[in-house]
Design a protein around this motif. Structure first.
Motif, PDB file in Angstrom:
ATOM      1  N   VAL A   1      31.956 102.542 -16.096  1.00  0.00           N
ATOM      2  CA  VAL A   1      30.822 101.655 -15.811  1.00  0.00           C
ATOM      3  C   VAL A   1      29.497 102.380 -16.059  1.00  0.00           C
ATOM      4  CG1 VAL A   1      29.616 100.376 -13.986  1.00  0.00           C
ATOM      5  CG2 VAL A   1      32.114 100.262 -14.153  1.00  0.00           C
ATOM      6  N   ALA A   2      29.418 103.658 -15.652  1.00  0.00           N
ATOM      7  CA  ALA A   2      28.197 104.436 -15.862  1.00  0.00           C
ATOM      8  C   ALA A   2      27.903 104.602 -17.351  1.00  0.00           C
ATOM      9  CB  ALA A   2      28.328 105.804 -15.195  1.00  0.00           C
ATOM     10  N   ALA A   3      28.960 104.798 -18.153  1.00  0.00           N
ATOM     11  CA  ALA A   3      28.784 104.957 -19.599  1.00  0.00           C
ATOM     12  C   ALA A   3      28.282 103.657 -20.227  1.00  0.00           C
ATOM     13  CB  ALA A   3      30.102 105.371 -20.242  1.00  0.00           C
ATOM     14  N   ILE A   4      28.843 102.536 -19.796  1.00  0.00           N
ATOM     15  CA  ILE A   4      28.421 101.231 -20.325  1.00  0.00           C
ATOM     16  C   ILE A   4      26.974 100.945 -19.926  1.00  0.00           C
ATOM     17  CG2 ILE A   4      28.811  98.743 -20.210  1.00  0.00           C
ATOM     18  CD1 ILE A   4      31.789  99.397 -19.712  1.00  0.00           C
ATOM     19  N   ALA A   5      26.650 101.198 -18.649  1.00  0.00           N
ATOM     20  CA  ALA A   5      25.286 100.961 -18.166  1.00  0.00           C
ATOM     21  C   ALA A   5      24.292 101.865 -18.879  1.00  0.00           C
ATOM     22  CB  ALA A   5      25.225 101.191 -16.659  1.00  0.00           C
ATOM     23  N   GLY A   6      24.679 103.127 -19.083  1.00  0.00           N
ATOM     24  CA  GLY A   6      23.797 104.054 -19.783  1.00  0.00           C
ATOM     25  C   GLY A   6      23.509 103.606 -21.198  1.00  0.00           C
ATOM     26  N   ASN A   7      24.519 103.126 -21.892  1.00  0.00           N
ATOM     27  CA  ASN A   7      24.322 102.621 -23.255  1.00  0.00           C
ATOM     28  C   ASN A   7      23.391 101.420 -23.292  1.00  0.00           C
ATOM     29  OD1 ASN A   7      27.451 103.315 -25.037  1.00  0.00           O
ATOM     30  ND2 ASN A   7      25.648 104.561 -24.649  1.00  0.00           N
ATOM     31  N   GLN A   8      23.493 100.566 -22.278  1.00  0.00           N
ATOM     32  CA  GLN A   8      22.612  99.403 -22.225  1.00  0.00           C
ATOM     33  C   GLN A   8      21.153  99.818 -22.035  1.00  0.00           C
ATOM     34  OE1 GLN A   8      23.421  96.140 -22.821  1.00  0.00           O
ATOM     35  NE2 GLN A   8      25.423  96.975 -23.351  1.00  0.00           N
ATOM     36  N   VAL A   9      20.940 100.833 -21.202  1.00  0.00           N
ATOM     37  CA  VAL A   9      19.580 101.348 -21.006  1.00  0.00           C
ATOM     38  C   VAL A   9      19.069 101.981 -22.298  1.00  0.00           C
ATOM     39  CG1 VAL A   9      18.192 103.082 -19.794  1.00  0.00           C
ATOM     40  CG2 VAL A   9      19.855 101.703 -18.523  1.00  0.00           C
ATOM     41  N   GLY A  10      19.924 102.772 -22.965  1.00  0.00           N
ATOM     42  CA  GLY A  10      19.528 103.380 -24.229  1.00  0.00           C
ATOM     43  C   GLY A  10      19.182 102.337 -25.278  1.00  0.00           C
ATOM     44  N   TYR A  11      19.998 101.278 -25.345  1.00  0.00           N
ATOM     45  CA  TYR A  11      19.743 100.199 -26.303  1.00  0.00           C
ATOM     46  C   TYR A  11      18.400  99.522 -25.994  1.00  0.00           C
ATOM     47  CZ  TYR A  11      20.497  95.927 -29.041  1.00  0.00           C
ATOM     48  OH  TYR A  11      20.365  94.898 -29.938  1.00  0.00           O
ATOM     49  N   ALA A  12      18.147  99.272 -24.709  1.00  0.00           N
ATOM     50  CA  ALA A  12      16.896  98.615 -24.310  1.00  0.00           C
ATOM     51  C   ALA A  12      15.682  99.471 -24.660  1.00  0.00           C
ATOM     52  CB  ALA A  12      16.923  98.323 -22.813  1.00  0.00           C
TER      53      ALA A  12
ATOM     54  N   ARG B   1      26.082 101.386 -42.148  1.00  0.00           N
ATOM     55  CA  ARG B   1      27.294 101.247 -42.969  1.00  0.00           C
ATOM     56  C   ARG B   1      28.485 100.708 -42.185  1.00  0.00           C
ATOM     57  NH1 ARG B   1      27.207 107.037 -46.269  1.00  0.00           N
ATOM     58  NH2 ARG B   1      25.270 106.677 -47.431  1.00  0.00           N
ATOM     59  N   HIS B   2      28.611 101.152 -40.921  1.00  0.00           N
ATOM     60  CA  HIS B   2      29.851 100.859 -40.193  1.00  0.00           C
ATOM     61  C   HIS B   2      29.663 100.019 -38.937  1.00  0.00           C
ATOM     62  CE1 HIS B   2      31.800 103.659 -42.908  1.00  0.00           C
ATOM     63  NE2 HIS B   2      30.903 104.584 -42.588  1.00  0.00           N
ATOM     64  N   GLY B   3      28.437  99.887 -38.447  1.00  0.00           N
ATOM     65  CA  GLY B   3      28.145  99.005 -37.332  1.00  0.00           C
ATOM     66  C   GLY B   3      29.037  99.187 -36.119  1.00  0.00           C
ATOM     67  N   PHE B   4      29.899  98.212 -35.871  1.00  0.00           N
ATOM     68  CA  PHE B   4      30.778  98.169 -34.711  1.00  0.00           C
ATOM     69  C   PHE B   4      31.610  99.443 -34.582  1.00  0.00           C
ATOM     70  CE2 PHE B   4      34.577  97.067 -32.338  1.00  0.00           C
ATOM     71  CZ  PHE B   4      34.130  96.176 -31.359  1.00  0.00           C
ATOM     72  N   VAL B   5      32.236  99.859 -35.677  1.00  0.00           N
ATOM     73  CA  VAL B   5      33.090 101.047 -35.665  1.00  0.00           C
ATOM     74  C   VAL B   5      32.259 102.303 -35.371  1.00  0.00           C
ATOM     75  CG1 VAL B   5      34.622 102.506 -37.040  1.00  0.00           C
ATOM     76  CG2 VAL B   5      34.749 100.015 -37.245  1.00  0.00           C
ATOM     77  N   ALA B   6      31.021 102.327 -35.851  1.00  0.00           N
ATOM     78  CA  ALA B   6      30.162 103.491 -35.624  1.00  0.00           C
ATOM     79  C   ALA B   6      29.898 103.699 -34.140  1.00  0.00           C
ATOM     80  CB  ALA B   6      28.844 103.309 -36.368  1.00  0.00           C
TER      81      ALA B   6
ATOM     82  N   ALA C   1      20.505 102.063 -32.272  1.00  0.00           N
ATOM     83  CA  ALA C   1      21.049 100.709 -32.410  1.00  0.00           C
ATOM     84  C   ALA C   1      20.052  99.670 -31.914  1.00  0.00           C
ATOM     85  CB  ALA C   1      22.363 100.588 -31.637  1.00  0.00           C
ATOM     86  N   GLY C   2      19.392  99.975 -30.800  1.00  0.00           N
ATOM     87  CA  GLY C   2      18.390  99.051 -30.279  1.00  0.00           C
ATOM     88  C   GLY C   2      17.199  98.935 -31.202  1.00  0.00           C
TER      89      GLY C   2
ATOM     90  N   THR D   1      25.476  91.704 -28.641  1.00  0.00           N
ATOM     91  CA  THR D   1      26.834  91.387 -28.204  1.00  0.00           C
ATOM     92  C   THR D   1      27.848  92.333 -28.845  1.00  0.00           C
ATOM     93  OG1 THR D   1      26.288  89.055 -27.875  1.00  0.00           O
ATOM     94  CG2 THR D   1      28.623  89.622 -28.106  1.00  0.00           C
ATOM     95  N   ARG D   2      27.712  92.545 -30.160  1.00  0.00           N
ATOM     96  CA  ARG D   2      28.620  93.454 -30.857  1.00  0.00           C
ATOM     97  C   ARG D   2      28.481  94.873 -30.316  1.00  0.00           C
ATOM     98  NH1 ARG D   2      30.928  92.438 -35.644  1.00  0.00           N
ATOM     99  NH2 ARG D   2      30.433  94.513 -36.453  1.00  0.00           N
ATOM    100  N   PHE D   3      27.241  95.278 -30.067  1.00  0.00           N
ATOM    101  CA  PHE D   3      27.008  96.602 -29.508  1.00  0.00           C
ATOM    102  C   PHE D   3      27.671  96.739 -28.146  1.00  0.00           C
ATOM    103  CE2 PHE D   3      24.599  99.328 -26.634  1.00  0.00           C
ATOM    104  CZ  PHE D   3      24.657 100.537 -27.306  1.00  0.00           C
ATOM    105  N   THR D   4      27.518  95.734 -27.306  1.00  0.00           N
ATOM    106  CA  THR D   4      28.076  95.780 -25.954  1.00  0.00           C
ATOM    107  C   THR D   4      29.597  95.843 -25.974  1.00  0.00           C
ATOM    108  OG1 THR D   4      26.183  94.566 -25.040  1.00  0.00           O
ATOM    109  CG2 THR D   4      28.205  94.581 -23.737  1.00  0.00           C
TER     110      THR D   4
END
Length: 216
Positions: free
Chosen positions: A60-71, A103-108, A126-127, A134-137
């Motif tokens: 959960v912390a990793a997912i939340a951290g990525n969302q903050v980074g994206y924002a 080049r790779h988007g989702f897989v990247a 990415a942000g 949605t794809r990023f999440t």
């Protein structure tokens, strides 16, 4: 919960979040910290219960951290700040991450979880590149499931083998914890040195999917 597991929980969740959210996390020992935390949990009587719960918390912390980074990246308006002469936060590395996403988007995003410096830069880039949120999440969530829990559990079950040799477990934990402390201190020092370098603007191109969405 005893003080030992409580401290492990605090360190793991804090480090995982920072590493996935902000530039400072790029200089923290993330992978080795997760493995060490798993080994430490193996030394506690209720370790198995804690390590599985902590695996969920780290995910959960990793997912939340990525969302903050994206924002953070999304708010920059395609412009990120690199550092001239920087070892990690330089134009070359930002360009590499941008090209990987282009080049790779989702897989990247999935692959980024397993490459320390890319793991930290990827959400922000990415942000800024306006990757579909949605794809990023989805990619970020899948990546979190196969990153933090895997390393924590690998450390925990490795610790189970170490416990068979009474004198070995304390020695290994002592060495690993000392390494983490030294690594964190050096990491913070390197972060300060990196941020003291002159700033350099880097423009991130919009990802193909984002450009298509804008045109439609």
């Amino acid at each position: 919960m005893s003080a030992g597991p409580a401290l492990v929980w605090t360190i793991v969740l804090t480090f995982v979040f920072l590493e996935c959210a902000v530039i400072l996390g790029l200089f923290l020992p993330g992978d080795s910290m997760l493995i060490t935390a798993g080994i430490v949990m193996a030394s506690h009587a209720s370790g198995e219960k804690h390590v599985w719960a902590l695996s969920l918390g780290a995910m959960v912390a990793a997912i939340a951290g990525n969302q903050v980074g994206y924002a953070i990246g999304h708010r920059t308006g395609h412009h990120l700040v690199a550092r001239k002469g920087g070892k990690y936060i330089n134009v070359q590395n930002l360009q590499r991450v941008a090209e990987l996403l282009h080049r790779h988007g989702f897989v990247a995003v999935l692959i980024a979880r397993w490459i320390p410096w890319v793991r930290t830069l990827c959400p922000t880039v990415a942000g800024a590149a306006r990757m579909d949120h949605t794809r990023f999440t989805v990619a970020s969530t899948i990546g979190a499931i196969v990153w933090a829990p895997v390393l924590l559990l690998a450390g925990y079950y490795a610790g189970g083998f170490l416990q068979r040799v009474p004198w070995l477990m304390p020695l290994v934990i002592g060495i690993l914890v000392a390494g983490l402390i030294i690594g964190t201190i050096l990491g913070i020092r390197h972060y300060r040195q990196e941020m003291s370098q002159p700033a350099e603007d880097f423009t991130v191109e919009t990802t193909p999917a984002a450009a298509l969405h804008q045109e439609s």
